[in-house]
Scaffold this motif. Structure first.
Motif, PDB file in Angstrom:
ATOM      1  N   HIS A 174       5.073   7.303  -1.694  1.00 50.86           N
ATOM      2  CA  HIS A 174       3.965   6.470  -2.118  1.00 50.86           C
ATOM      3  C   HIS A 174       3.748   6.729  -3.603  1.00 50.86           C
ATOM      4  CE1 HIS A 174      -0.595   5.624  -2.058  1.00 50.86           C
ATOM      5  NE2 HIS A 174       0.076   4.531  -2.328  1.00 50.86           N
ATOM      6  N   GLY A 175       4.009   5.755  -4.453  1.00 48.02           N
ATOM      7  CA  GLY A 175       3.836   6.006  -5.887  1.00 48.02           C
ATOM      8  C   GLY A 175       4.052   4.750  -6.701  1.00 48.02           C
ATOM      9  N   ASP A 176       3.771   4.896  -8.003  1.00 42.61           N
ATOM     10  CA  ASP A 176       3.932   3.784  -8.943  1.00 42.61           C
ATOM     11  C   ASP A 176       5.222   4.027  -9.725  1.00 42.61           C
ATOM     12  OD1 ASP A 176       3.839   2.077 -11.120  1.00 42.61           O
ATOM     13  OD2 ASP A 176       1.656   2.158 -11.253  1.00 42.61           O
ATOM     14  N   ILE A 177       6.127   3.073  -9.654  1.00 45.19           N
ATOM     15  CA  ILE A 177       7.432   3.273 -10.288  1.00 45.19           C
ATOM     16  C   ILE A 177       7.297   3.458 -11.807  1.00 45.19           C
ATOM     17  CG2 ILE A 177       7.933   0.783 -10.486  1.00 45.19           C
ATOM     18  CD1 ILE A 177      10.429   3.635  -9.850  1.00 45.19           C
ATOM     19  N   LEU A 178       6.230   2.863 -12.383  1.00 40.91           N
ATOM     20  CA  LEU A 178       6.083   2.950 -13.838  1.00 40.91           C
ATOM     21  C   LEU A 178       5.799   4.386 -14.296  1.00 40.91           C
ATOM     22  CD1 LEU A 178       4.101  -0.346 -14.357  1.00 40.91           C
ATOM     23  CD2 LEU A 178       6.350   0.139 -15.311  1.00 40.91           C
ATOM     24  N   SER A 221       1.054  -9.139  -6.730  1.00 42.74           N
ATOM     25  CA  SER A 221       2.121 -10.159  -6.828  1.00 42.74           C
ATOM     26  C   SER A 221       3.174  -9.955  -5.750  1.00 42.74           C
ATOM     27  CB  SER A 221       2.794 -10.125  -8.200  1.00 42.74           C
ATOM     28  OG  SER A 221       1.867 -10.105  -9.210  1.00 42.74           O
ATOM     29  N   GLN A 222       2.715  -9.833  -4.522  1.00 49.29           N
ATOM     30  CA  GLN A 222       3.680  -9.581  -3.449  1.00 49.29           C
ATOM     31  C   GLN A 222       4.252 -10.896  -2.912  1.00 49.29           C
ATOM     32  OE1 GLN A 222       1.152  -7.152  -0.964  1.00 49.29           O
ATOM     33  NE2 GLN A 222       1.902  -5.259  -1.890  1.00 49.29           N
ATOM     34  N   ASN A 223       5.563 -11.031  -2.984  1.00 53.27           N
ATOM     35  CA  ASN A 223       6.275 -12.159  -2.386  1.00 53.27           C
ATOM     36  C   ASN A 223       7.414 -11.531  -1.600  1.00 53.27           C
ATOM     37  OD1 ASN A 223       5.712 -12.954  -5.544  1.00 53.27           O
ATOM     38  ND2 ASN A 223       5.030 -14.509  -4.109  1.00 53.27           N
ATOM     39  N   PHE A 224       7.402 -11.710  -0.296  1.00 56.27           N
ATOM     40  CA  PHE A 224       8.383 -11.010   0.530  1.00 56.27           C
ATOM     41  C   PHE A 224       9.602 -11.872   0.824  1.00 56.27           C
ATOM     42  CE2 PHE A 224       4.263  -9.163   2.331  1.00 56.27           C
ATOM     43  CZ  PHE A 224       4.240  -8.170   1.367  1.00 56.27           C
ATOM     44  N   LEU A 225      10.731 -11.204   0.930  1.00 61.47           N
ATOM     45  CA  LEU A 225      11.969 -11.859   1.358  1.00 61.47           C
ATOM     46  C   LEU A 225      12.179 -11.491   2.815  1.00 61.47           C
ATOM     47  CD1 LEU A 225      14.785 -11.478  -1.293  1.00 61.47           C
ATOM     48  CD2 LEU A 225      13.930 -13.588  -0.266  1.00 61.47           C
ATOM     49  N   PRO A 254       9.708  -1.490  -1.851  1.00 58.48           N
ATOM     50  CA  PRO A 254      10.361  -1.953  -0.604  1.00 58.48           C
ATOM     51  C   PRO A 254       9.491  -2.908   0.215  1.00 58.48           C
ATOM     52  CG  PRO A 254       9.549   0.286  -0.331  1.00 58.48           C
ATOM     53  CD  PRO A 254       9.372  -0.057  -1.784  1.00 58.48           C
ATOM     54  N   GLY A 255       8.168  -2.849   0.043  1.00 55.37           N
ATOM     55  CA  GLY A 255       7.283  -3.696   0.855  1.00 55.37           C
ATOM     56  C   GLY A 255       7.565  -3.481   2.332  1.00 55.37           C
ATOM     57  N   PRO A 256       7.688  -4.581   3.098  1.00 54.41           N
ATOM     58  CA  PRO A 256       7.921  -4.415   4.542  1.00 54.41           C
ATOM     59  C   PRO A 256       9.366  -4.040   4.886  1.00 54.41           C
ATOM     60  CG  PRO A 256       7.711  -6.742   3.988  1.00 54.41           C
ATOM     61  CD  PRO A 256       7.476  -5.976   2.716  1.00 54.41           C
ATOM     62  N   GLY A 257      10.244  -3.933   3.904  1.00 49.70           N
ATOM     63  CA  GLY A 257      11.575  -3.360   4.178  1.00 49.70           C
ATOM     64  C   GLY A 257      12.717  -4.349   4.288  1.00 49.70           C
ATOM     65  N   ILE A 295      10.267   3.728  -3.209  1.00 55.30           N
ATOM     66  CA  ILE A 295       9.007   4.047  -3.902  1.00 55.30           C
ATOM     67  C   ILE A 295       8.104   2.821  -3.806  1.00 55.30           C
ATOM     68  CG2 ILE A 295       7.974   4.723  -6.117  1.00 55.30           C
ATOM     69  CD1 ILE A 295      10.945   5.769  -6.717  1.00 55.30           C
ATOM     70  N   GLU A 296       6.991   2.967  -3.132  1.00 59.44           N
ATOM     71  CA  GLU A 296       6.097   1.828  -2.876  1.00 59.44           C
ATOM     72  C   GLU A 296       4.678   2.184  -3.306  1.00 59.44           C
ATOM     73  OE1 GLU A 296       6.325  -1.540  -1.706  1.00 59.44           O
ATOM     74  OE2 GLU A 296       4.235  -1.296  -2.326  1.00 59.44           O
ATOM     75  N   LYS A 297       4.067   1.249  -4.046  1.00 64.03           N
ATOM     76  CA  LYS A 297       2.725   1.491  -4.579  1.00 64.03           C
ATOM     77  C   LYS A 297       1.636   1.204  -3.533  1.00 64.03           C
ATOM     78  CE  LYS A 297       0.026   0.101  -8.602  1.00 64.03           C
ATOM     79  NZ  LYS A 297       0.045  -0.712  -9.798  1.00 64.03           N
ATOM     80  N   ASP A 298       1.904   0.268  -2.651  1.00 67.32           N
ATOM     81  CA  ASP A 298       0.879  -0.176  -1.689  1.00 67.32           C
ATOM     82  C   ASP A 298       1.000   0.643  -0.400  1.00 67.32           C
ATOM     83  OD1 ASP A 298      -0.716  -1.501   0.106  1.00 67.32           O
ATOM     84  OD2 ASP A 298      -0.057  -3.513  -0.461  1.00 67.32           O
TER      85      ASP A 298
END
Ligand code: SAM
Length: 346
Positions: A109-113, A34-38, A64-67, A84-87
């Motif tokens: 690199h990790g899963d926030i959950l 479900s990636q939607n970037f700003l 953070p995705g692409p930051g 903390i970014e899963k991808d």
């Protein structure tokens, strides 16, 4: 001219734009995550600004995705930014930011959950619960499917002062699907009032800062987004265990527009009508009020009344009205429960 020496020191050197980073690293948005970037830095700056003063803070950014949000964070006076970014595809571009910021940024690199937040924050940041919040902030634009279970998990931690909140009343700035954001802040009698409103508001001061139209994201989701700011309250408005408050809310909002007496009847087995009368009497709430009209204080009274009854018959806590319903009722109730889950889900 108006910049302090400290602010000048924290500015990032010229970097490729987020659009260029996405192109260079082939970071197309993944539907599965479900990636939607700003990409509009004016909007990401606005999100960071809505977090309040970050001078000297440790900021934890989730997803953070692409930051897009990370960059204005690095341009703030925060001391350190931990993302903390899963991808894993995003890690090389986040590493560029880490180097440009002279390691003020740490990318994990990790899963926030399943991340233990307290292990990321030095214990020196700790402040007393009843004093000012620590110089720590949590911020994130997460997928809708993650942000609601995450806030429930974090509200639980706030209620027990565990995880990051073992260090004090750490505030949060998070995005949600606009309708969920409206539910989080909904006052009594609002069309959006639901159990999520009460779970958030008994533990935190919540504010809907602003909305972002779906079209501002790449790719655009079908819905708009709301940015919500949470500050844990010094004294929760309900002084009962989280699981009790959760259960009382689940029952009360099972039928949000019917009289409370109807909702109270779901707390106990059918043959124990006496306990429903007790609960209404102990709470002092008008049984003809409707759950969506109840204030957090009213719900506090229901929680206290329920706990009084549980002191006499603790096994009643395990009672699940769904198991007593006939199959037809079960089907109807199942639909209602599903719609309840939908209310708090995305
Ligand atoms: N913050 C970026 C922005 O505003 O453009 C990206 C937002 S995108 C909606 C959500 C980001 O969260 C993605 O980069 C995704 O990979 C990441 N993400 C999704 N689930 C996650 C999880 N469980 N833990 C950490 N990151 C996650």
């Amino acid at each position: 001219i108006g910049l302090s020496f400290c602010q000048m020191m924290q500015r990032l050197p010229p970097l490729p734009s987020i659009q260029e980073i996405i192109r260079i690293y082939g970071l197309s948005a993944r539907k599965k995550l479900s990636q939607n970037f700003l990409l509009d830095l004016n909007l990401t700056k606005k999100i960071v600004k809505s977090a309040g003063i970050l001078d000297g803070c440790i900021v934890i950014e989730v997803g953070p995705g692409p930051g897009g949000i990370t960059r204005p964070l690095l341009n703030s006076n925060a001391n350190k930014i931990i993302v903390i970014e899963k991808d894993s595809r995003f890690l090389p571009s986040l590493q560029i930011l880490a180097e440009a910021s002279k390691q003020r940024l740490e990318a994990i690199h990790g899963d926030i959950l399943s991340t233990n937040l307290s292990s990321l924050i030095p214990s020196a940041c700790q402040t007393q619960w009843d004093s000012s919040p620590p110089l720590v902030h949590i911020i994130g634009n997460l997928p809708f499917s993650v942000s609601t279970p995450l806030i429930i998990q974090w509200l639980h931690s706030i209620s027990t002062r565990s995880s990051a909140w073992s260090l004090g009343r750490i505030p949060l700035t998070l995005t949600f699907q606009k309708e969920v954001a409206e539910r989080i802040v909904a006052p009594p009698k609002s069309e959006y009032r639901c159990r999520l409103s009460v779970m958030c508001q008994y533990l935190c001061d919540v504010k809907l800062k602003f909305s972002i139209p779906g079209r501002a994201f790449v790719p655009p989701p079908k819905v708009d987004v709301g940015v919500v700011h949470f500050v844990p309250k010094i004294k929760p408005l309900i002084n009962q265990p989280f699981k009790v408050v959760e259960k009382v809310n689940r029952h009360l909002f099972h039928l949000p527009n019917k009289y409370c007496s109807k909702a109270v009847s779901t707390f106990f087995p059918l043959e124990r009508e006496d306990l429903c009368t007790d609960m209404i009497e102990l709470s002092g709430i008008n049984p003809e009020k409707r759950p969506f009209e109840l204030s957090v204080e009213d719900i506090r009274r229901f929680c206290d009344a329920y706990v009084e009854i549980l002191k006499r018959e603790p096994e009643l806590f395990e009672y699940d009205f769904r198991s007593q319903a006939s199959s037809k009722e079960r089907r109807n109730k199942g639909n209602l429960i599903q719609s309840l889950e939908d209310q708090i889900g995305n």
